[in-house]
Write a protein that holds these residues in place. Structure first.
Motif, mmCIF file in Angstrom:
data_model
loop_
_atom_site.group_PDB
_atom_site.id
_atom_site.type_symbol
_atom_site.label_atom_id
_atom_site.label_comp_id
_atom_site.label_asym_id
_atom_site.label_seq_id
_atom_site.Cartn_x
_atom_site.Cartn_y
_atom_site.Cartn_z
ATOM 1 N N VAL A 167 0.856 -1.179 0.000
ATOM 2 C CA VAL A 167 0.000 0.000 0.000
ATOM 3 C C VAL A 167 0.898 1.238 0.000
ATOM 4 O O VAL A 167 1.827 1.344 0.793
ATOM 5 N N GLY A 168 0.626 2.164 -0.899
ATOM 6 C CA GLY A 168 1.439 3.375 -0.964
ATOM 7 C C GLY A 168 2.667 3.271 -1.827
ATOM 8 O O GLY A 168 3.396 4.254 -1.999
ATOM 9 N N GLY A 169 2.947 2.095 -2.396
ATOM 10 C CA GLY A 169 4.066 1.958 -3.309
ATOM 11 C C GLY A 169 5.422 2.057 -2.641
ATOM 12 O O GLY A 169 5.660 1.454 -1.591
ATOM 13 N N LYS A 170 6.307 2.828 -3.220
ATOM 14 C CA LYS A 170 7.704 2.894 -2.789
ATOM 15 C C LYS A 170 7.821 3.415 -1.362
ATOM 16 O O LYS A 170 7.138 4.353 -0.963
ATOM 17 N N ARG A 171 8.707 2.807 -0.599
ATOM 18 C CA ARG A 171 8.936 3.223 0.788
ATOM 19 C C ARG A 171 9.760 4.517 0.842
ATOM 20 O O ARG A 171 10.463 4.860 -0.092
ATOM 21 N N GLY A 172 9.653 5.170 1.983
ATOM 22 C CA GLY A 172 10.482 6.346 2.221
ATOM 23 C C GLY A 172 9.900 7.602 1.598
ATOM 24 O O GLY A 172 8.789 7.635 1.072
ATOM 25 N N ILE A 173 10.685 8.665 1.653
ATOM 26 C CA ILE A 173 10.277 9.957 1.109
ATOM 27 C C ILE A 173 10.412 9.915 -0.408
ATOM 28 O O ILE A 173 11.475 9.589 -0.943
ATOM 29 N N ILE A 174 9.353 10.248 -1.105
ATOM 30 C CA ILE A 174 9.397 10.227 -2.561
ATOM 31 C C ILE A 174 10.002 11.534 -3.069
ATOM 32 O O ILE A 174 9.868 12.592 -2.451
ATOM 33 N N LYS A 175 10.663 11.439 -4.196
ATOM 34 C CA LYS A 175 11.330 12.604 -4.770
ATOM 35 C C LYS A 175 10.305 13.555 -5.388
ATOM 36 O O LYS A 175 9.188 13.159 -5.733
ATOM 37 N N GLU A 176 10.704 14.796 -5.554
ATOM 38 C CA GLU A 176 9.873 15.781 -6.234
ATOM 39 C C GLU A 176 10.310 15.850 -7.696
ATOM 40 O O GLU A 176 11.385 16.367 -8.008
ATOM 41 N N PRO A 177 9.499 15.320 -8.624
ATOM 42 C CA PRO A 177 9.939 15.251 -10.022
ATOM 43 C C PRO A 177 9.743 16.560 -10.783
ATOM 44 O O PRO A 177 10.262 16.707 -11.887
ATOM 45 N N ALA A 178 8.979 17.511 -10.227
ATOM 46 C CA ALA A 178 8.714 18.766 -10.925
ATOM 47 C C ALA A 178 9.719 19.827 -10.495
ATOM 48 O O ALA A 178 10.326 19.746 -9.428
ATOM 49 N N VAL A 179 9.869 20.840 -11.334
ATOM 50 C CA VAL A 179 10.773 21.946 -11.010
ATOM 51 C C VAL A 179 10.212 22.753 -9.851
ATOM 52 O O VAL A 179 9.016 22.698 -9.546
ATOM 53 N N THR A 180 11.063 23.527 -9.219
ATOM 54 C CA THR A 180 10.645 24.407 -8.136
ATOM 55 C C THR A 180 10.444 25.811 -8.690
ATOM 56 O O THR A 180 11.319 26.342 -9.398
ATOM 57 N N LEU A 181 9.300 26.411 -8.397
ATOM 58 C CA LEU A 181 9.032 27.761 -8.888
ATOM 59 C C LEU A 181 9.980 28.754 -8.232
ATOM 60 O O LEU A 181 10.284 28.678 -7.036
ATOM 61 N N GLN A 182 10.438 29.728 -9.028
ATOM 62 C CA GLN A 182 11.399 30.714 -8.553
ATOM 63 C C GLN A 182 10.741 31.921 -7.909
ATOM 64 O O GLN A 182 11.427 32.794 -7.369
ATOM 65 N N GLY A 183 9.426 32.000 -7.944
ATOM 66 C CA GLY A 183 8.717 33.119 -7.349
ATOM 67 C C GLY A 183 7.321 33.235 -7.917
ATOM 68 O O GLY A 183 6.918 32.454 -8.798
ATOM 69 N N PRO A 184 6.528 34.208 -7.450
ATOM 70 C CA PRO A 184 5.130 34.339 -7.921
ATOM 71 C C PRO A 184 5.022 34.671 -9.402
ATOM 72 O O PRO A 184 3.971 34.423 -10.006
ATOM 73 N N GLU A 185 6.064 35.211 -9.989
ATOM 74 C CA GLU A 185 6.015 35.552 -11.406
ATOM 75 C C GLU A 185 6.393 34.387 -12.306
ATOM 76 O O GLU A 185 6.223 34.472 -13.531
ATOM 77 N N ASP A 186 6.902 33.324 -11.726
ATOM 78 C CA ASP A 186 7.284 32.146 -12.511
ATOM 79 C C ASP A 186 6.013 31.449 -12.991
ATOM 80 O O ASP A 186 5.198 30.977 -12.206
ATOM 81 N N ASN A 187 5.811 31.399 -14.307
ATOM 82 C CA ASN A 187 4.579 30.831 -14.881
ATOM 83 C C ASN A 187 4.765 29.411 -15.394
ATOM 84 O O ASN A 187 3.954 28.924 -16.200
ATOM 85 N N THR A 188 5.813 28.733 -14.947
ATOM 86 C CA THR A 188 6.013 27.333 -15.351
ATOM 87 C C THR A 188 4.897 26.465 -14.800
ATOM 88 O O THR A 188 4.547 26.566 -13.615
#
Length: 577
Positions: A222-243
């Motif tokens: 249940v829940g698949g892979k153990r442990g903390i899962i990675k974040e596969p998406a980019v991190t926004l650089q601020g409120p103006e980042d429209n990614t």
């Protein structure tokens, strides 16, 4: 020839195999110590239960309340005044290794009597005679949801241990669009984007731990892979980042990679069916950080089918969380400049095809989803079946049982739907109809057709009541739950198309198909099966149509065409002939 021997043989009653098994089972676990003949004849009891109308489809609900080791350790206040022998006996039962036949367990009968007479130690799986004497027999199988409580949580889906799964629960409202969902009308001027890939673009989402053809299914949890899962998406650089922020690590999701090739343009790669290198046609993913009144373009670059309804204007499905919360609007067909074409990236292997479309999101900072067909997950099915089990009327004529467990350990459900009969003869005279769906997990429209059928057959409509009086319906609503959960298009976790393995002898590799076929074989021994219909979807055909078998016997060669003919006459606007 030998009168004495002949008389002795007539008087000898062969032991019932079920009775003999239960005798040994109860004796092994310390619940029973008596003569073999004192157990009731289970075969006779089962015959009475099966044929007595008051037991047919009794709709009983039951929590699982086995007398397990955990239950004994947590809930039972053991008396402190028992002898050391009885304490040893109880401890042996807790470890599951009690053996009353051994001479050192001289107090076993006392322990047996204690466990059978104490209300704290009783299991509701055992029945007792009218005088409450120590003479247990196994309770008949529970009819509905015996494997979990109707008041408790659903069984969470089990995933392969390689799969990363987000903890967030994904839920979509159900609704019916007020207007027909018309196809996009191609103009001939639709843009055909050139695929540039990550060499000229920026990867904004990518899954790393995805099982491929070189691996195979080993285990699940249940829940698949153990442990903390990675974040596969980019991190926004601020409120103006429209990614845009992409995600698909939820039930039925299957986005592998997203590459930003322009400010508002993205190339998307779908994950293949697990443990294969192909079968990419179904898609389901989420985007966040949207901007209103801006034209975005999405291009899926690795589809495999050379033809599709997208070539004649079928639109992808979109779901806006804001519209659902504010206006109660659910999934709807959206998109413009839709084009389906061959990928220009030829790697010398199998050719790929692209689907491109433009979209204008209705809200800023919205959470939106895109899908090939209307999603219908394993959790959606369980919620629906739980509502049926909790319905005091429907549960009287609908029995729900576990047909088997899938490779990952998910339950494959079996429904038996028919009105209770007044006599055993009337019950035996009913013919059977077998229905199934979702052997191909990406064909979610099959589940919606199945839900529509169940809504009807479980209703108080006079037609539905008549059908329940005449027929016994055996329904397997989701043949491939593992594939549905992980977002496959065609395969199970064995990496094979289950629709091509109905003749399999590999019970452990294809349990869903093997048990379904075995259920039908047993059903044929009881009654005639008038119809078997398996619900699918199709990537190139409109409306409803049927494929059938060809009977080599000319006496019956039109039989398979009767039901399609009846369907086309009763719903000419829905059926393609």
């Amino acid at each position: 020839m030998f009168p004495a021997l002949e008389t002795e043989l007539k008087q000898e009653v062969l032991p019932d195999p079920y009775e003999d098994f239960m005798y040994r089972h109860l004796q092994y676990y310390g619940y029973f110590k008596a003569q073999r003949r004192s157990l009731p004849n289970s075969a006779t009891h089962h015959h009475v239960w099966k044929n007595n109308p008051q037991y047919l489809l009794n709709g009983s609900l039951g929590e699982r309340d086995d007398l397990t080791q955990d239950t004994l350790q947590r809930k039972l206040p053991w008396p402190t005044c028992l002898s050391s022998v009885v304490h040893r006996q109880i401890e042996a039962v807790r470890r599951g290794i009690s053996c009353p036949s051994r001479p050192e367990n001289s107090g076993s009968f006392m322990a047996d009597s204690l466990m059978l007479s104490s209300p704290l130690l009783r299991s509701r799986q055992l029945l007792y005679d009218e005088l409450d004497e120590v003479n247990p027999r196994l309770r008949e199988p529970q009819e509905l949801f015996a494997f979990f409580s109707t008041r408790g949580p659903l069984q969470p889906p089990r995933w392969p241990i390689e799969c990363e799964v987000i903890k967030e629960s994904i839920h979509h409202i159900e609704w019916v669009p007020s207007l027909p969902e018309y196809f996009y009308q191609p103009t001939g001027n639709e843009k055909v984007p050139e695929i540039v890939g990550e060499e000229k673009g920026t990867v904004v989402y990518q899954l790393d731990s995805v099982p491929t053809e070189a691996s195979y299914f080993t285990s699940s949890r249940v829940g698949g892979k153990r442990g903390i899962i990675k974040e596969p998406a980019v991190t926004l650089q601020g409120p103006e980042d429209n990614t845009l922020l992409f995600e698909s690590r939820f039930e039925s999701g299957n986005l592998q990679k997203a590459v930003r090739v322009d400010t508002y343009e993205y190339e998307l790669t779908l994950r293949t069916d697990l443990y294969t290198n192909k079968h990419t046609q179904w898609f389901y993913f989420r985007v966040q950080n949207t901007r209103k009144d801006t034209t975005y373009r999405f291009t899926i670059v690795n589809l495999l089918k050379p033809k599709s309804l997208y070539t004649i204007g079928m639109k992808p499905l979109m779901y806006s969380q804001s519209d659902a919360n504010t206006h109660n609007i659910g999934w709807r067909r959206e998109g413009n400049e839709i084009k389906y074409y061959k990928n220009n990236m030829d790697d010398g292997q199998q050719p790929f095809y692209c689907l491109t479309w433009t979209i204008r999101f209705p809200h800023d900072q919205d959470t939106c989803f895109f899908a090939h067909f209307y999603p219908y997950t394993y959790t959606d099915l369980q919620c629906y079946l739980l509502s049926v089990a909790n319905n005091p009327i429907q549960s009287q004529f609908c029995k729900l049982r576990s047909l088997c467990r899938s490779l990952a350990g998910n339950t494959v459900y079996l429904l038996t739907i028919t009105n209770p009969s007044e006599t055993p003869q009337e019950a035996a005279a009913k013919k059977a109809v077998v229905l199934s769906a979702r052997v191909h997990p990406g064909e979610s429209n099959g589940s919606w057709i199945m839900k529509g059928f169940l809504d009807f057959i479980l209703s108080n409509s006079p037609d539905a009541q008549l059908l329940r009086d005449i027929f016994v319906f055996k329904v397997v609503p989701m043949l491939n739950p593992d594939g549905v959960i992980v977002g496959n298009y065609r395969c199970s976790l064995a990496g094979r198309d289950l629709n091509r393995h109905y003749k399999t002898l590999l019970k452990k590799s294809f349990p869903c198909i093997w048990h379904t076929r075995n259920m039908i074989k047993r059903l044929l021994e009881e009654r005639e099966v008038l119809l078997y219909c398996d619900f699918h979807g199709h990537s190139r055909k409109n409306n409803i149509f049927l494929y059938g078998c060809n009977n080599n016997n000319r006496k019956y060669w039109l039989h398979e065409r009767v039901f399609p003919l009846m369907l086309s006459k009763n719903a000419p606007d829905k059926v393609s002939t």
